[in-house]
Design an enzyme around this catalytic site. Structure first.
Site, PDB file in Angstrom:
ATOM      1  N   ASP A 153      -1.368   2.405  -6.733  1.00  0.00           N
ATOM      2  CA  ASP A 153      -2.735   1.665  -8.026  1.00  0.00           C
ATOM      3  C   ASP A 153      -1.739   1.786  -9.140  1.00  0.00           C
ATOM      4  OD1 ASP A 153      -5.378   1.657  -8.925  1.00  0.00           O
ATOM      5  OD2 ASP A 153      -4.668   3.286 -10.284  1.00  0.00           O
ATOM      6  N   GLU A 171      -2.992   0.386  -1.409  1.00  0.00           N
ATOM      7  CA  GLU A 171      -2.640   0.773  -2.283  1.00  0.00           C
ATOM      8  C   GLU A 171      -0.967   1.620  -2.423  1.00  0.00           C
ATOM      9  OE1 GLU A 171      -5.778   1.693  -5.952  1.00  0.00           O
ATOM     10  OE2 GLU A 171      -5.280   3.554  -4.895  1.00  0.00           O
TER      11      GLU A 171
END
Length: 235
Positions: free
Chosen positions: A51, A123
């Site tokens: 992220d 991610e």
């Protein structure tokens, strides 16, 4: 042979050959599988790192290529680009769901198509590429796969996500703080359901349920917008 047993196909697809293939296996291991097998690493920690790497690469790209945009404009565009829906679309393009290791129960309840699972896997994949190949390779991967999303966002062709849309509606009347509060969660770790309310001070605007905190917050914001539109009709 299931695709998650042989990741050569995926490596060919993303045009990256891993030195440490274990990183890729971890990135594609859902917590439900780890709960079944025990002592197996799963992808939540990689998701956390991925992220931040994604945010950095997109932020850098927008900063360097859109010098005429203000900080506020760039922040809004980044929110459109780096969101669960975008990650889900990337996962679908890569057919990532076919490679994820998950429990039988999760698979039988549609886990390979679940937005939160696929978004988290992207991610984690980003983090695994970063750790194995470094920032230059992961930057190339991100910009290649997010290119169309970035272009659409900068041309105002992407609809705002519900949290951003709610924020813009509320803050027309000034800088008002919107709070998303996790009320509770229930269910096993691999099938956990989250309940969130969105509030301004003591006023509850809406409630949302989802299989991730992000999803429950988006659904709460969506419900808040719907409630506000209904109230307008009866004013």
């Amino acid at each position: 042979m299931n695709k998650y047993m042989d990741l050569k196909d995926l490596q060919n697809k993303i045009e990256i050959k891993f030195e440490n293939i274990k990183l890729l296996h971890i990135a594609l291991t859902h917590s439900s599988y780890a709960n079944e097998k025990k002592r197996i690493q799963y992808n939540e920690r990689l998701e956390f790192l991925g992220d931040s790497v994604l945010q950095l690469v997109i932020t850098e790209y927008l900063f360097m290529n859109y010098k005429d945009k203000s900080e506020g404009e760039l922040s809004k565009k980044r929110a459109l680009i780096v969101c669960e829906n975008s990650l889900f679309s990337i996962a679908k393009n890569l057919e990532l769901g076919e490679y994820i290791k998950m429990s039988k129960g999760e698979e039988l309840t549609g886990g390979r198509e679940r937005i939160s699972i696929l978004a988290d896997a992207v991610e984690a994949l980003i983090a695994s590429i970063y750790l194995d190949k470094g920032i230059d390779v992961v930057r190339e991967f991100i910009l290649k796969n997010f290119y169309n999303i970035v272009e659409k966002a900068m041309k105002d062709e992407i609809i705002l996500d519900y949290k951003t849309k709610l924020q813009e509606i509320i803050q027309k009347d000034g800088d008002i703080q919107i709070n998303y509060i996790l009320i509770k969660h229930e269910g096993p770790p691999h099938r956990r359901k989250f309940y969130t309310e969105v509030k301004i001070k003591d006023n509850v605007l809406g409630y949302g349920i989802g299989y991730s905190k992000k999803e429950s917050e988006q659904n709460a914001a969506k419900k808040a917008i719907e409630n506000m539109e209904v109230n307008k009709e009866y004013e």
